[in-house]
Design a protein around this motif. Sequence first.
Motif, short mmCIF file in Angstrom:
data_model
loop_
_atom_site.label_atom_id
_atom_site.label_comp_id
_atom_site.label_asym_id
_atom_site.label_seq_id
_atom_site.Cartn_x
_atom_site.Cartn_y
_atom_site.Cartn_z
N SER A 140 49.98 -29.39 -31.27
CA SER A 140 50.05 -30.85 -31.17
C SER A 140 48.83 -31.40 -30.45
O SER A 140 48.31 -30.78 -29.51
N LEU A 141 48.40 -32.56 -30.90
CA LEU A 141 47.27 -33.25 -30.27
C LEU A 141 47.78 -34.46 -29.50
O LEU A 141 48.56 -35.25 -30.03
N PHE A 142 47.33 -34.61 -28.26
CA PHE A 142 47.69 -35.76 -27.44
C PHE A 142 46.41 -36.50 -27.07
O PHE A 142 45.45 -35.89 -26.56
N GLY A 143 46.39 -37.80 -27.38
CA GLY A 143 45.16 -38.57 -27.21
C GLY A 143 45.23 -39.58 -26.08
O GLY A 143 46.29 -40.11 -25.76
N PHE A 144 44.06 -39.86 -25.50
CA PHE A 144 43.97 -40.76 -24.36
C PHE A 144 42.75 -41.65 -24.51
O PHE A 144 41.66 -41.17 -24.81
N PHE A 145 42.94 -42.93 -24.24
CA PHE A 145 41.85 -43.88 -24.37
C PHE A 145 40.84 -43.71 -23.25
O PHE A 145 39.66 -43.97 -23.42
N ASP A 146 41.30 -43.28 -22.07
CA ASP A 146 40.37 -43.09 -20.97
C ASP A 146 40.62 -41.75 -20.27
O ASP A 146 41.68 -41.14 -20.40
N TYR A 159 49.47 -37.87 -30.76
CA TYR A 159 50.48 -38.53 -29.94
C TYR A 159 49.79 -39.23 -28.76
O TYR A 159 48.82 -38.70 -28.20
N ALA A 160 50.30 -40.40 -28.40
CA ALA A 160 49.65 -41.16 -27.33
C ALA A 160 50.66 -42.05 -26.62
O ALA A 160 51.74 -42.34 -27.13
N SER A 161 50.28 -42.48 -25.42
CA SER A 161 51.14 -43.38 -24.64
C SER A 161 51.08 -44.78 -25.23
O SER A 161 50.17 -45.13 -25.99
N ALA A 162 52.05 -45.59 -24.85
CA ALA A 162 52.08 -46.98 -25.32
C ALA A 162 50.84 -47.73 -24.84
O ALA A 162 50.34 -48.62 -25.53
N LYS A 163 50.34 -47.38 -23.65
CA LYS A 163 49.18 -48.08 -23.10
C LYS A 163 47.91 -47.75 -23.90
O LYS A 163 47.06 -48.62 -24.11
N THR A 164 47.77 -46.51 -24.35
CA THR A 164 46.64 -46.16 -25.20
C THR A 164 46.77 -46.81 -26.57
O THR A 164 45.81 -47.39 -27.09
#
Length: 221
Positions: free
Chosen positions: A58-64, A29-34
Amino acid sequence: MIAKLRGIIDTIGEDFCIVDVNGVGYLVYASAKTLAKLNRGMEASLRIETVVREDSISLFGFFDAWEKEWFLTLTKVQGVGAKVCLSILSALSPSQLSQAIAAQDKTSFTRANGVGPKLAARIVTELKDKIVTIPLSAETNDFAKGMDMDANEEIANYEDNIVAMTENPNLMEDAISALVNLGYQRLEAYRAVNKAMADGQAQDVSTVIRLALKEFANKEL
């Protein structure tokens, strides 16, 4: 616990992506910005926060790294679950979050789905003294070298905001309140006052207000 995934982006959904790591697909799962920074078929490395509950993992992912730090900070606020947190991160960048907290601007948070006025007020109140920075690590340094100019400018602006806010918070708050009474939005008043105080020449409220109004006038030209 999974802390990072590197693989091929197999699928991109509305609030998730599937990362193919050596033939194993991980739902993240990730934000719209990622998600906006990802493309199907590209190789990507995502920072991961693993959330374990009684009935799910659950896995939550982040680009930065900065976005991940905000995720960890926001989820400590009562009523802000992981999904609501992603909604906030979809609506506000890390820099905008920092400014909204510093300005005690509840309205910005209500732009996120699932965040009403009461929850927005709780967020800005509980986090008003919180400074969220990018953790220093080798991985973060690699990330920082590859950031675009917009991201670098966001961090620089955020650091300037913290300096101005801590040097004379009472003067800053008095000036912001005066501008709000004149009809300006709190967040835009905060930004103008911050710029007015950045050079250290404004020592009284009237001078800060005058310089802030000049900032507004320059924007309108």
